[in-house]
Design a protein around this motif. Structure first.
Motif, short mmCIF file in Angstrom:
data_model
loop_
_atom_site.label_atom_id
_atom_site.label_comp_id
_atom_site.label_asym_id
_atom_site.label_seq_id
_atom_site.Cartn_x
_atom_site.Cartn_y
_atom_site.Cartn_z
N ILE A 353 -33.98 -1.00 -7.73
CA ILE A 353 -33.27 -2.03 -8.50
C ILE A 353 -32.51 -1.35 -9.63
CG2 ILE A 353 -33.52 -4.00 -10.05
CD1 ILE A 353 -35.77 -4.99 -8.30
N LEU A 354 -31.23 -1.64 -9.69
CA LEU A 354 -30.35 -1.09 -10.72
C LEU A 354 -30.20 -2.14 -11.82
CD1 LEU A 354 -28.25 1.11 -11.61
CD2 LEU A 354 -26.56 -0.14 -10.26
N ASN A 355 -30.72 -1.83 -13.00
CA ASN A 355 -30.63 -2.75 -14.14
C ASN A 355 -29.42 -2.37 -14.99
OD1 ASN A 355 -33.25 -4.39 -14.01
ND2 ASN A 355 -34.00 -2.30 -13.85
N LEU A 356 -28.51 -3.30 -15.17
CA LEU A 356 -27.28 -3.04 -15.92
C LEU A 356 -27.03 -4.14 -16.94
CD1 LEU A 356 -24.75 -1.99 -13.10
CD2 LEU A 356 -25.95 -0.49 -14.70
N GLN A 357 -26.43 -3.70 -18.03
CA GLN A 357 -25.89 -4.66 -18.99
C GLN A 357 -24.38 -4.67 -18.81
OE1 GLN A 357 -25.81 -4.35 -23.51
NE2 GLN A 357 -27.51 -5.78 -23.17
N HIS A 358 -23.83 -5.84 -18.56
CA HIS A 358 -22.41 -5.95 -18.23
C HIS A 358 -21.85 -7.19 -18.91
CE1 HIS A 358 -18.92 -5.09 -15.62
NE2 HIS A 358 -18.76 -6.40 -15.58
N ASP A 359 -20.81 -6.98 -19.68
CA ASP A 359 -20.17 -8.08 -20.42
C ASP A 359 -21.19 -8.90 -21.20
OD1 ASP A 359 -17.70 -7.35 -19.46
OD2 ASP A 359 -17.65 -8.83 -17.85
N GLY A 360 -22.13 -8.17 -21.83
CA GLY A 360 -23.10 -8.82 -22.71
C GLY A 360 -24.26 -9.50 -22.02
N ARG A 361 -24.36 -9.33 -20.70
CA ARG A 361 -25.46 -9.95 -19.95
C ARG A 361 -26.26 -8.90 -19.20
NH1 ARG A 361 -24.34 -14.37 -15.68
NH2 ARG A 361 -26.49 -13.73 -15.27
N ASP A 362 -27.51 -9.18 -18.94
CA ASP A 362 -28.34 -8.29 -18.13
C ASP A 362 -28.29 -8.72 -16.66
OD1 ASP A 362 -29.17 -6.76 -20.30
OD2 ASP A 362 -30.85 -8.11 -20.74
N GLU A 670 -30.23 4.08 -12.87
CA GLU A 670 -29.28 4.05 -13.98
C GLU A 670 -28.79 5.45 -14.37
OE1 GLU A 670 -31.76 0.57 -13.72
OE2 GLU A 670 -32.34 2.66 -14.07
N GLU A 671 -29.50 6.51 -13.95
CA GLU A 671 -29.09 7.88 -14.25
C GLU A 671 -28.01 8.40 -13.29
OE1 GLU A 671 -32.69 10.39 -15.88
OE2 GLU A 671 -33.32 9.28 -14.10
N ASP A 672 -27.78 7.66 -12.23
CA ASP A 672 -26.81 8.05 -11.21
C ASP A 672 -25.45 7.48 -11.61
OD1 ASP A 672 -25.20 8.19 -8.90
OD2 ASP A 672 -26.95 8.09 -7.59
N ALA A 673 -24.53 8.35 -12.02
CA ALA A 673 -23.24 7.91 -12.55
C ALA A 673 -22.46 7.07 -11.54
CB ALA A 673 -22.41 9.12 -12.98
N PHE A 674 -22.41 7.54 -10.28
CA PHE A 674 -21.62 6.83 -9.28
C PHE A 674 -22.26 5.49 -8.90
CE2 PHE A 674 -19.31 10.72 -7.26
CZ PHE A 674 -18.61 10.89 -8.46
N LEU A 675 -23.58 5.47 -8.82
CA LEU A 675 -24.26 4.23 -8.48
C LEU A 675 -24.09 3.20 -9.60
CD1 LEU A 675 -26.05 2.81 -6.42
CD2 LEU A 675 -28.04 3.82 -7.53
N THR A 676 -24.22 3.67 -10.83
CA THR A 676 -24.05 2.78 -11.97
C THR A 676 -22.64 2.19 -12.02
OG1 THR A 676 -25.70 3.99 -13.26
CG2 THR A 676 -24.14 2.65 -14.50
N GLU A 677 -21.65 3.05 -11.78
CA GLU A 677 -20.26 2.57 -11.80
C GLU A 677 -20.01 1.58 -10.66
OE1 GLU A 677 -16.32 1.81 -12.73
OE2 GLU A 677 -18.02 2.52 -13.92
N LEU A 682 -18.79 -4.01 -8.94
CA LEU A 682 -19.21 -5.23 -8.24
C LEU A 682 -19.36 -6.39 -9.21
CD1 LEU A 682 -20.11 -6.66 -5.66
CD2 LEU A 682 -22.42 -5.75 -6.03
N LEU A 683 -19.93 -6.12 -10.38
CA LEU A 683 -20.10 -7.19 -11.38
C LEU A 683 -18.76 -7.61 -11.96
CD1 LEU A 683 -23.33 -5.86 -13.15
CD2 LEU A 683 -23.14 -7.85 -11.63
N ASP A 684 -17.82 -6.66 -12.09
CA ASP A 684 -16.46 -7.03 -12.52
C ASP A 684 -15.86 -8.04 -11.54
OD1 ASP A 684 -16.09 -5.59 -14.86
OD2 ASP A 684 -15.30 -3.81 -13.84
N TYR A 685 -16.02 -7.74 -10.25
CA TYR A 685 -15.45 -8.64 -9.24
C TYR A 685 -16.10 -10.03 -9.33
CZ TYR A 685 -14.96 -11.08 -4.85
OH TYR A 685 -14.74 -12.06 -3.92
N LEU A 686 -17.43 -10.04 -9.45
CA LEU A 686 -18.11 -11.34 -9.52
C LEU A 686 -17.63 -12.14 -10.72
CD1 LEU A 686 -21.77 -10.32 -8.57
CD2 LEU A 686 -20.04 -11.41 -7.15
N GLY A 687 -17.42 -11.46 -11.85
CA GLY A 687 -16.95 -12.14 -13.04
C GLY A 687 -15.54 -12.67 -12.88
#
Length: 699
Positions: A353-362, A670-677, A682-687
């Protein structure tokens, strides 16, 4: 196929006695190398097989003859450092005759050229030994002279004087490389004398089978790089590799002039798990356990493979020149590997599971890493209801991730070299309602359509991205291409390998022929061959695409397209591509890992463009020091930007970026630069999609 071929074989045997009588008497030490009756029959059958069954069925004519001639010279003398211009002038009279020679079963010209190369190579090795035995202190390392690195297009030496001068420079270059790598003069002299004496010994062990295989492969591989003649011995080795009945290190190797180069690593194999070997590394030494290292520079690929292969549980040590080294840098490292069979469960798909904070949301994104497309055929045939397969494992992992309420899914296909076509087809079926998944065009022009006939519809309906790189090949490209054509997922990462052809093994009276007889196409009609799959958003490559990939292979079949089987539909991602790319570039412009990869790759490509190296020791050391300082600067800039401690010197065990080097138990996605990007894109697209949907609902 076998029925047709058995009939043609009998028809080719007649008239061979006259062909064999064409051999001219010779008095040199290579006189014993003569084509055998079995080899003549095999050559005639290879001609017939290629004519009738190769995918392209190109004509065997004067143009093909010229290709065979150039390809054979390239194999015999890739650096143009053995043959004289007079030798080439003599051979030129045959340039447009190899088509006739092959149709007639006349192998003598191929044997003559090979034997001339043996003669010239013997002369060169003896000259090199003379220089070395006189003492490397006799070489002038203060003179201001250069050596051309890549001589593929250089003129052939006009006489022995020119060859001697070239080899004097080659010896100086080898000595300098080893000096800069930290070896002392005595060890350098001993190493090089032993290397050249070993090469002379192996030359004198040359068999007629070596000559025949080299010559027929110059012919076969003029059609495409995957069509290949296998001698009886190599055919046996190929069968062993396919059945995995002998253990090894889990690496695919190929010849690269006088070196053996790593092409790719087998997922979960000893080499991949060591994290110390990367594609494009060069293997220069092999040792069994604690035995002395055997220098293998200049050895044939099959000889090196024999040394590396061994019984399960035994240790092999490899001396390796990392691909990240500058072309002039001979600095090596020794890697110890325990030979073992690759276990199916170790190649199994894994989730995280990749945990990300994106546009102020988890957010939580599910990640499924698929190292290979595997299927336990044995268990399946035995009726075992619990047989392992990629599709079964991925279904289970998706179910588990959905219970964790993930916001989307990333399928990680990096470094996945392919595997079962059936699994690529069935995995595609998890993410589409139903329909075609891949097309296979055969050598008769017939197109077979593989289809997902499942009546259950989409197994996973949520948003997804597929992450690929240059080492994603074959079945990976079929799956990624289908996801792109169905507009089912964003495809992110690097341009894939581009292997889009199908081979079949055809038995001969003497050896086997691995023959290209079909080609893969996506449901959009586009081939995966040569071009691979182009991502919707590209990341910098961690390997040089000019060195690794189908397009890097000589005579690779071209990209093309056929009639699509999927109706053209609106691409839901397309309206957002510009904004997605813009956000990606803004996010990665100063990302330490992305900056590092871009700078390292650009620097490496700049070094590869250099055509010569200085043979002046002071200049060479200065040049090498400059390179090492620049590489250290790249690494430390990345470390400082991430808040890590800088290095005093480069660590050769530092892995290539793109995937972290830590053991799985310590790995954080989260340490994997390409996976994180990939997660952020994907979250950009969803937004963006949600915003448009919201605005449309207001209207």
């Amino acid at each position: 196929m076998k029925y047709l071929l058995s009939g043609s074989l009998l028809g080719l045997i007649f008239g061979l006695q006259a062909t064999l009588s064409l051999a001219k008497p010779s008095t040199d030490e290579w006189d014993y190398l003569q084509p055998s009756r079995d080899q003549v029959i095999a050559s005639l059958n290879v001609v017939e097989l290629l004519k009738r069954h190769h995918y392209n069925k190109p004509p065997l004519n004067d143009a093909r003859s010229s290709q065979i001639f150039d390809g054979y010279l390239e194999i015999l003398d890739p650096s143009r450092s053995y043959f004289l211009a007079s030798d080439i002038a003599e051979f030129e009279s045959w340039r447009t005759q190899f088509d006739d020679f092959l149709r007639e079963g006349k192998l003598e010209p191929g044997f003559t050229m090979y034997k001339r190369q043996l003669e010239r190579q013997t002369q060169r090795l003896n000259y090199a030994l003379g220089l070395l035995e006189a003492g490397i202190d006799q070489l002038n390392f203060k003179a201001d002279e250069d050596l051309t690195i890549n001589r593929e297009k250089s003129p052939w030496p006009q006489n022995t004087t020119e060859l001697n001068d070239l080899w004097r420079k080659k010896i100086k270059d080898e000595v300098l490389r080893l000096k800069i790598a930290g070896k002392d003069s005595k060890n350098i002299q001993e190493l090089l004398i032993k290397r050249y004496k070993n090469q002379l010994t192996r030359l004198r062990q040359t068999r007629g089978e070596d000559v025949f295989q080299t010559y027929i492969n110059a012919f076969a591989q003029s059609y495409d790089p995957h069509t290949q003649y296998l001698s009886p011995e190599n055919a046996e080795n190929f069968d062993i590799n396919m059945s995995l009945s002998l253990e090894g290190i889990g690496a695919v190797l190929q010849s690269d002039n006088e070196y053996v180069q790593v092409v790719r690593l087998v997922p979960a194999g000893p080499a991949e798990k060591s994290k110390q070997i990367q594609p494009a590394d060069k293997i220069i030494g092999v040792a069994q356990g604690s035995d002395d290292m055997v220098d293998v520079i200049g050895w044939r690929l099959d000889e090196v493979v024999k040394l590396i292969r061994g019984s399960k549980g035994s240790v092999v040590r490899l001396e390796v020149i990392p691909a990240s080294n500058a072309p002039s840098d001979q600095t090596s490292k020794v890697v110890s590997l325990t030979r073992e069979a690759v276990k199916l469960e170790e190649q199994a798909a894994k989730k995280s599971i990749l945990n990300l904070q994106h546009d102020g949301r988890d957010y939580k994104l599910g990640v499924i890493e698929i190292p290979a497309f595997y299927l336990d055929f044995k268990a399946l045939r035995a009726g075992d209801p619990d047989y392992k397969s990629t599709t079964r494992d991925v279904k289970r992992l998706i179910t588990e991730l959905e219970k964790d309420h993930v916001d989307g899914l990333v399928i990680d296909l990096r470094n996945n070299g392919g595997g079962s076509l059936q699994e690529a087809n069935e995995l595609t079926g998890l993410f589409i309602n139903r329909g075609p998944t891949v097309l296979v065009r055969n050598n008769d022009g017939r197109v077979d359509v593989l289809t997902d006939d499942s009546s259950t519809g989409l197994f996973y309906k949520g948003p997804m991205a597929v992450l690929v790189n240059r080492l994603s090949a074959s079945a990976s490209e079929i799956f990624a291409g289908a996801m792109q054509d169905y507009h089912r997922a964003l495809i992110l990462g690097g341009q894939t390998f581009g292997k889009g052809t199908v081979q079949s093994i055809q038995p001969l009276n003497h050896g086997e022929l691995k023959l290209t007889l079909a080609k893969f196409y996506r449901v959009s009609g586009q081939s995966t061959q040569h071009q691979g799959v182009i991502p919707d958003i590209s990341y910098p490559s961690v390997v040089d695409t000019q060195e690794i990939g189908e397009s890097a292979l000589p005579h690779a079949m071209p990209w093309d397209s056929i009639r699509p089987v999927l109706p053209l539909a609106r691409n839901p991602f397309k309206p957002y591509f510009d904004e997605l790319k813009k956000r990606h570039e803004q996010r990665t412009q100063n990302n330490p890992d992305f900056v590092y990869i871009r700078e390292r790759l650009a620097f490496s490509q700049k070094l590869m463009q250099e055509t010569s190296v200085s043979l002046n020791e002071e200049k060479r050391r200065t040049y090498q020091s400059t390179i090492e300082k620049q590489q250290l600067a790249f690494e430390n800039a990345r470390r400082l930007a991430k808040g890590e401690k800088p290095l005093d010197k480069l660590d050769q065990d530092e892995p290539a970026l793109g995937k972290p080097s830590k053991e799985d138990k310590d790995l954080k996605p989260e340490e994997d630069a390409f996976l994180t990007e990939t997660g952020h894109v994907l979250l950009d697209y969803l937004g963006l999609n949600a915003r448009v949907a919201h605005n449309n609902s207001k209207i």
